[in-house]
Design an enzyme around this catalytic site. Structure first.
Site, PDB file in Angstrom:
ATOM      1  N   ASN A 297       0.839  -1.197   0.000  1.00 33.41           N
ATOM      2  CA  ASN A 297       0.000   0.000   0.000  1.00 33.41           C
ATOM      3  C   ASN A 297       0.872   1.244   0.000  1.00 33.41           C
ATOM      4  O   ASN A 297       1.982   1.254   0.528  1.00 33.41           O
ATOM      5  CB  ASN A 297      -0.954  -0.010   1.202  1.00 33.41           C
ATOM      6  CG  ASN A 297      -0.384   0.698   2.411  1.00 33.41           C
ATOM      7  OD1 ASN A 297      -0.444   1.933   2.517  1.00 33.41           O
ATOM      8  ND2 ASN A 297       0.202  -0.080   3.338  1.00 33.41           N
TER       9      ASN A 297
ATOM     10  N   ASN B  59       5.617  -1.509  11.461  1.00 31.92           N
ATOM     11  CA  ASN B  59       4.796  -1.065  10.338  1.00 31.92           C
ATOM     12  C   ASN B  59       5.137  -1.888   9.085  1.00 31.92           C
ATOM     13  O   ASN B  59       5.746  -2.946   9.186  1.00 31.92           O
ATOM     14  CB  ASN B  59       5.041   0.422  10.095  1.00 31.92           C
ATOM     15  CG  ASN B  59       3.799   1.159   9.641  1.00 31.92           C
ATOM     16  OD1 ASN B  59       3.107   0.711   8.747  1.00 31.92           O
ATOM     17  ND2 ASN B  59       3.524   2.299  10.264  1.00 31.92           N
TER      18      ASN B  59
END
Length: 348
Positions: free
Chosen positions: A110, A237
């Site tokens: 993403n 992350n």
């Protein structure tokens, strides 16, 4: 539930990833997605920050950016849910397409760039919901902000009264320059300002870091967190790296990689973080979890809680129950009566 999701997945998989995600949010808001009422095994219960959770499996930030469905996700069986990332002002994020399935690799790339409806929309929804379950709020900075630390302060002050914990996300690779906030002086300033700002309504404050952190980075990050007596670190992350084993045609897309290809890297960084933290505060393991064995590996590497999101793209809500069942079996196999007994087992 598995049959229901199999039918829905046949439709969703034919759509582009972001459109499918939007439809899933709408289905959850309308109550169309079946919940899960089966009680969790007592061995999965875990206590963190003085709160008892039914299980350590959480929903990572990114799925419910605007605090639209935290209770629906808790109803699917998650032990806790994290909404966001929330920025002070609404923003569109990066141009579409910006979300890509790597089906052959069970991964996702993403480059969203923190799209969202902004602070006021999230605050109003959180304020209106009954306080139940355990819901964290992940906050970030607007892309065009000139004082990014001030953005975290603004979000913290507004959202802390409605959060069970607050996350400063300084590790998204999709907002230019954001990861620079992981530097020692910048991070210390940002976290201290946020701590001071929420002192009147304190909640556990944690920071979310990148799985691309080097040993030097981890030394600085952990030193800051220990000095400030932070309440935890989320590791981590998405990654900018690309394992050579990736097979999908989408593997060269720009953005952060998550899902199964991230499991080994994120767990290694979690382990190295835990060695530096020395049990001074809880760690949350995030990145690549798609099975009970994955969740167990992160717990043994030092995580008190774990989070997932990308694996839901491929397996949907039935995955939550499967992970919990598999984790319970693994605890019994290794002679652990509870999750707490297994935390950091590989570090001893």
């Amino acid at each position: 539930m598995a049959v229901w999701y199999s039918l829905a997945d046949t439709i969703l998989s034919r759509l582009d990833a972001e459109t499918a995600h939007g439809l899933a949010i709408r289905a959850l808001k309308s109550g169309l997605m079946p919940g899960n009422s089966r009680a969790d095994p007592p061995s999965l219960s875990v206590t963190v920050w003085g709160r008892r959770l039914p299980n350590p499996i959480g929903l990572a930030a990114g799925f419910d950016k605007n605090a639209e469905v935290p209770d629906a996700m808790l109803g699917l069986g998650f032990g806790f849910v994290e909404i966001g990332s929330v920025t002070p002002r609404p923003q569109d994020g990066n141009p579409r397409p910006r979300l890509f399935r790597l089906s052959e690799d069970r991964g996702v790339i993403n480059r969203m760039g923190f799209p969202g409806q902004g602070l006021e929309a999230a605050r109003s929804r959180l304020a209106a919901r009954p306080r139940r379950g355990f819901v964290g709020v992940n906050v970030g900075a607007n892309k065009d902000s000139t004082d990014r630390a001030a953005d975290y302060v603004a979000c913290g002050v507004a959202l802390a009264p409605y959060a069970d914990y607050l996350v400063c996300n300084v590790s998204s690779p999709n907002t230019p320059g954001l990861r620079n906030l992981q530097g020692r002086s910048q991070l210390s300033d940002l976290l201290k300002r946020t701590q001071d700002a929420i002192a009147a309504k304190p909640v556990p404050l944690v920071v979310k870091i990148a799985p691309d952190a080097t040993d030097d980075d981890l030394d600085d990050i952990v030193a800051v967190c220990r000095d400030l007596r932070m309440d935890g670190i989320i590791v981590g992350n998405t990654t900018l790296s690309r394992p050579p084993s990736l097979r999908s045609e989408r593997r060269t897309e720009t953005g952060g990689l998550s899902g199964a290809p991230l499991m080994a890297l994120s767990t290694d960084v979690l382990r190295r973080t835990a060695q530096r933290v020395e049990s001074q505060f809880p760690l949350i393991g995030c990145g690549g979890i798609g099975s009970g064995a994955d969740a167990y590996a992160k717990i043994r590497a030092g995580a008190s809680l774990v989070q997932l999101y990308s694996a839901m793209v491929y397996e949907g809500p039935p995955l939550i129950r499967r992970i919990k069942d598999e984790l319970a079996v693994l605890l019994v196999r290794d002679g652990f009566a509870s999750v707490a007994e297994a935390i950091g087992a590989d570090l001893r």
